[in-house]
Design a protein around this motif. Structure first.
Motif, PDB file in Angstrom:
ATOM      1  N   PHE A 161      71.120  71.203  25.176  1.00 21.83           N
ATOM      2  CA  PHE A 161      70.182  70.385  24.419  1.00 21.83           C
ATOM      3  C   PHE A 161      69.390  71.264  23.457  1.00 21.83           C
ATOM      4  CE2 PHE A 161      71.033  68.222  28.355  1.00 21.83           C
ATOM      5  CZ  PHE A 161      71.170  66.891  27.979  1.00 21.83           C
ATOM      6  N   LEU A 162      69.033  70.682  22.311  1.00 23.89           N
ATOM      7  CA  LEU A 162      68.222  71.371  21.318  1.00 23.89           C
ATOM      8  C   LEU A 162      67.019  70.503  20.988  1.00 23.89           C
ATOM      9  CD1 LEU A 162      67.769  73.630  19.197  1.00 23.89           C
ATOM     10  CD2 LEU A 162      69.108  72.230  17.600  1.00 23.89           C
ATOM     11  N   ARG A 163      65.834  71.029  21.244  1.00 27.16           N
ATOM     12  CA  ARG A 163      64.615  70.292  20.904  1.00 27.16           C
ATOM     13  C   ARG A 163      64.408  70.373  19.389  1.00 27.16           C
ATOM     14  NH1 ARG A 163      59.324  71.019  24.473  1.00 27.16           N
ATOM     15  NH2 ARG A 163      60.714  69.833  25.841  1.00 27.16           N
ATOM     16  N   LEU A 164      64.319  69.217  18.735  1.00 25.39           N
ATOM     17  CA  LEU A 164      64.243  69.171  17.279  1.00 25.39           C
ATOM     18  C   LEU A 164      62.829  69.461  16.783  1.00 25.39           C
ATOM     19  CD1 LEU A 164      66.447  66.057  16.441  1.00 25.39           C
ATOM     20  CD2 LEU A 164      67.124  68.448  16.704  1.00 25.39           C
ATOM     21  N   GLY A 165      62.752  70.209  15.675  1.00 25.55           N
ATOM     22  CA  GLY A 165      61.476  70.489  15.049  1.00 25.55           C
ATOM     23  C   GLY A 165      61.152  69.438  14.004  1.00 25.55           C
ATOM     24  N   GLN A 166      60.164  69.735  13.151  1.00 28.77           N
ATOM     25  CA  GLN A 166      59.767  68.778  12.118  1.00 28.77           C
ATOM     26  C   GLN A 166      60.893  68.534  11.129  1.00 28.77           C
ATOM     27  OE1 GLN A 166      56.112  70.250  10.435  1.00 28.77           O
ATOM     28  NE2 GLN A 166      54.882  69.526  12.149  1.00 28.77           N
ATOM     29  N   THR A 167      61.702  69.559  10.851  1.00 29.63           N
ATOM     30  CA  THR A 167      62.871  69.399   9.998  1.00 29.63           C
ATOM     31  C   THR A 167      64.076  70.018  10.697  1.00 29.63           C
ATOM     32  OG1 THR A 167      62.477  71.464   8.792  1.00 29.63           O
ATOM     33  CG2 THR A 167      61.486  69.454   7.891  1.00 29.63           C
ATOM     34  N   THR A 168      65.248  69.426  10.447  1.00 24.50           N
ATOM     35  CA  THR A 168      66.492  69.904  11.052  1.00 24.50           C
ATOM     36  C   THR A 168      67.603  69.795  10.010  1.00 24.50           C
ATOM     37  OG1 THR A 168      65.762  69.017  13.189  1.00 24.50           O
ATOM     38  CG2 THR A 168      68.069  69.659  12.993  1.00 24.50           C
ATOM     39  N   THR A 169      68.443  70.808   9.933  1.00 27.54           N
ATOM     40  CA  THR A 169      69.582  70.784   9.021  1.00 27.54           C
ATOM     41  C   THR A 169      70.873  70.689   9.827  1.00 27.54           C
ATOM     42  OG1 THR A 169      68.398  72.094   7.369  1.00 27.54           O
ATOM     43  CG2 THR A 169      70.781  72.000   7.176  1.00 27.54           C
ATOM     44  N   MET A 170      71.715  69.697   9.491  1.00 27.43           N
ATOM     45  CA  MET A 170      72.976  69.493  10.195  1.00 27.43           C
ATOM     46  C   MET A 170      74.117  69.363   9.190  1.00 27.43           C
ATOM     47  SD  MET A 170      71.999  66.759  13.195  1.00 27.43           S
ATOM     48  CE  MET A 170      70.570  67.008  14.267  1.00 27.43           C
ATOM     49  N   ALA A 171      75.327  69.577   9.678  1.00 22.89           N
ATOM     50  CA  ALA A 171      76.516  69.414   8.841  1.00 22.89           C
ATOM     51  C   ALA A 171      76.991  67.976   8.930  1.00 22.89           C
ATOM     52  CB  ALA A 171      77.615  70.365   9.291  1.00 22.89           C
ATOM     53  N   PRO A 172      77.396  67.360   7.818  1.00 21.90           N
ATOM     54  CA  PRO A 172      77.901  65.988   7.864  1.00 21.90           C
ATOM     55  C   PRO A 172      79.268  65.929   8.534  1.00 21.90           C
ATOM     56  CG  PRO A 172      78.158  66.902   5.666  1.00 21.90           C
ATOM     57  CD  PRO A 172      77.408  67.923   6.458  1.00 21.90           C
ATOM     58  N   GLY A 173      79.648  64.733   8.986  1.00 16.58           N
ATOM     59  CA  GLY A 173      80.976  64.530   9.549  1.00 16.58           C
ATOM     60  C   GLY A 173      81.042  64.570  11.059  1.00 16.58           C
ATOM     61  N   ARG A 174      80.167  65.357  11.699  1.00 20.69           N
ATOM     62  CA  ARG A 174      80.195  65.465  13.158  1.00 20.69           C
ATOM     63  C   ARG A 174      79.236  64.458  13.774  1.00 20.69           C
ATOM     64  NH1 ARG A 174      79.544  71.375  15.446  1.00 20.69           N
ATOM     65  NH2 ARG A 174      79.987  70.129  17.319  1.00 20.69           N
ATOM     66  N   ASN A 175      79.732  63.702  14.765  1.00 18.49           N
ATOM     67  CA  ASN A 175      78.887  62.720  15.441  1.00 18.49           C
ATOM     68  C   ASN A 175      77.662  63.402  16.045  1.00 18.49           C
ATOM     69  OD1 ASN A 175      81.007  61.070  14.810  1.00 18.49           O
ATOM     70  ND2 ASN A 175      81.718  60.789  16.920  1.00 18.49           N
ATOM     71  N   ILE A 176      76.517  62.711  15.996  1.00 20.38           N
ATOM     72  CA  ILE A 176      75.308  63.275  16.594  1.00 20.38           C
ATOM     73  C   ILE A 176      74.767  62.312  17.648  1.00 20.38           C
ATOM     74  CG2 ILE A 176      74.703  64.526  14.497  1.00 20.38           C
ATOM     75  CD1 ILE A 176      72.408  62.460  14.146  1.00 20.38           C
TER      76      ILE A 176
END
Length: 366
Positions: A69-84
């Motif tokens: 698990f990753l606790r999300l901060g105020q902003t998060t950058t992710m790659a498109p295409g992968r289910n979240i």
């Protein structure tokens, strides 16, 4: 004499050994293992400190591979295409996400509530899914429930796409209304918070510098004009660049608004002014207001429930000079072949998000 010294040293050594044994015994009393009278060992469980769960400690997490698990901060950058998959701890959780996912009833989004947490799943995310994702605890008292404002967790997620530096929009030409009493936003949001973004006027061609005071830039909002004026009107666009070719945003038409916020400003008139039995009459209810504020009209009239009437409602934008733009909303009631029952007071009620206004006109037989 020597014998006396030896005896004293021996007694001192015995006392020290007794003290060490008592200290070891005390340590065992507060240790992890104890022996019950029956001879069985039991493990002592020390009370755990509870997390405050306040605004400073987010309960919004992303589920990673292999149960991590990753606790999300105020902003998060992710790659498109992968289910979240996002999770929020609690037995009764509410969610918010980019509004267009609701607008288009997107089947890629699903939310499930379990006994201990709620999960939000988004399949095949794209650059268009960039935006704020938040969850909060719902507190209920009987049948009444409300959001717990002390337990709201938000993360702005960027789905970075090098081919789409700007968040895609379904509208290719947007209108931004400028008011002197509030900031205006040119909403050219980006999918990469590291992109360099600039604001440009189309005619005459010039770059509008973001100086941090009059004009500021926020990658999650766009360019903010702190004190808009009619000098800011015109067609604008944004330009973004990271390492490749610059990309251009949607175009924005900036219009200056003349009418301030408030209940509708209404006028009511009848045509023709002189009416006799058998004539046709138009009663027009007109509202001048803010360009994007809808107006609802309601009528009351003498022949209501007894005589048929025709009502037509419309609106249009009007440029009143010097870049001032006003919305004119109208409701026109037509009464054909006037009869005795049709003469009397005609009442128009106009309502917007700020309030309502009621106006009356008396139509009498000439």
């Amino acid at each position: 004499m020597k014998l006396w010294v030896v005896l004293c040293l021996a007694l001192l050594w015995v006392e020290l050994q007794n003290g060490a044994c008592q200290q070891a015994k005390r340590r065992k009393d507060v240790g992890e293992n104890r022996i019950r009278p029956g001879g069985k060992r039991v493990k002592v469980r020390h009370p755990k400190l509870k997390d405050g769960g306040g605004k400073g400690q987010s309960l919004l997490t992303q589920v990673l591979d292999k149960g991590r698990f990753l606790r999300l901060g105020q902003t998060t950058t992710m790659a498109p295409g992968r289910n979240i998959e996002l999770r929020c701890k609690g037995t009764n959780i509410g969610w918010s996400y980019p509004t267009y996912l609701d607008t288009f009833n997107d089947s890629r989004l699903s939310i499930k509530q379990s006994d201990k947490y709620s999960q939000l799943i988004l399949t095949s995310p794209s650059a268009a899914d960039t935006g704020p994702y938040s969850c909060w605890v719902i507190v209920c008292d009987g049948t009444e429930c409300e959001k717990d404002h002390d337990h709201i967790y938000v993360s702005y997620i960027y789905f970075t796409d090098k081919d789409n530096l700007f968040v895609p929009s379904a509208i290719h030409f947007e209108i931004v209304y400028l008011r002197p009493d509030r900031p205006a936003v040119v909403p050219c949001r980006v999918t990469d918070p590291q992109a360099k973004v600039s604001l440009h006027r189309e005619v005459p061609p010039e770059e509008i510098t973001a100086n941090g005071t009059i004009v500021t830039y926020d990658p999650a909002k766009g360019f903010v004009l702190q004190s808009p004026s009619f000098d800011h009107q015109g067609v604008f666009y944004c330009k973004a660049v990271t390492r490749g070719t610059p990309q251009i945003s949607t175009k924005y038409q900036l219009l200056y608004v003349e009418v301030p916020s408030g209940p509708p400003f209404v006028s009511l008139e009848a045509s023709p002014e002189s009416v006799r039995g058998g004539d046709n009459v138009n009663v027009t209810c007109t509202v001048l207001g803010e360009p994007e504020v809808d107006v609802n009209f309601t009528w009351s009239y003498p022949g209501q429930d007894h005589r048929p009437v025709h009502i037509q409602t419309s609106w249009r934008l009007v440029n009143r000079g010097l870049g001032h733009t006003t919305r004119i909303s109208q409701s026109v009631m037509t009464v054909e072949d006037m009869e005795t029952i049709d003469f009397g007071n005609y009442i128009c009620k106009a309502k917007n998000q700020h309030g309502e206004t009621i106006v009356t006109i008396d139509i009498i037989s000439k």
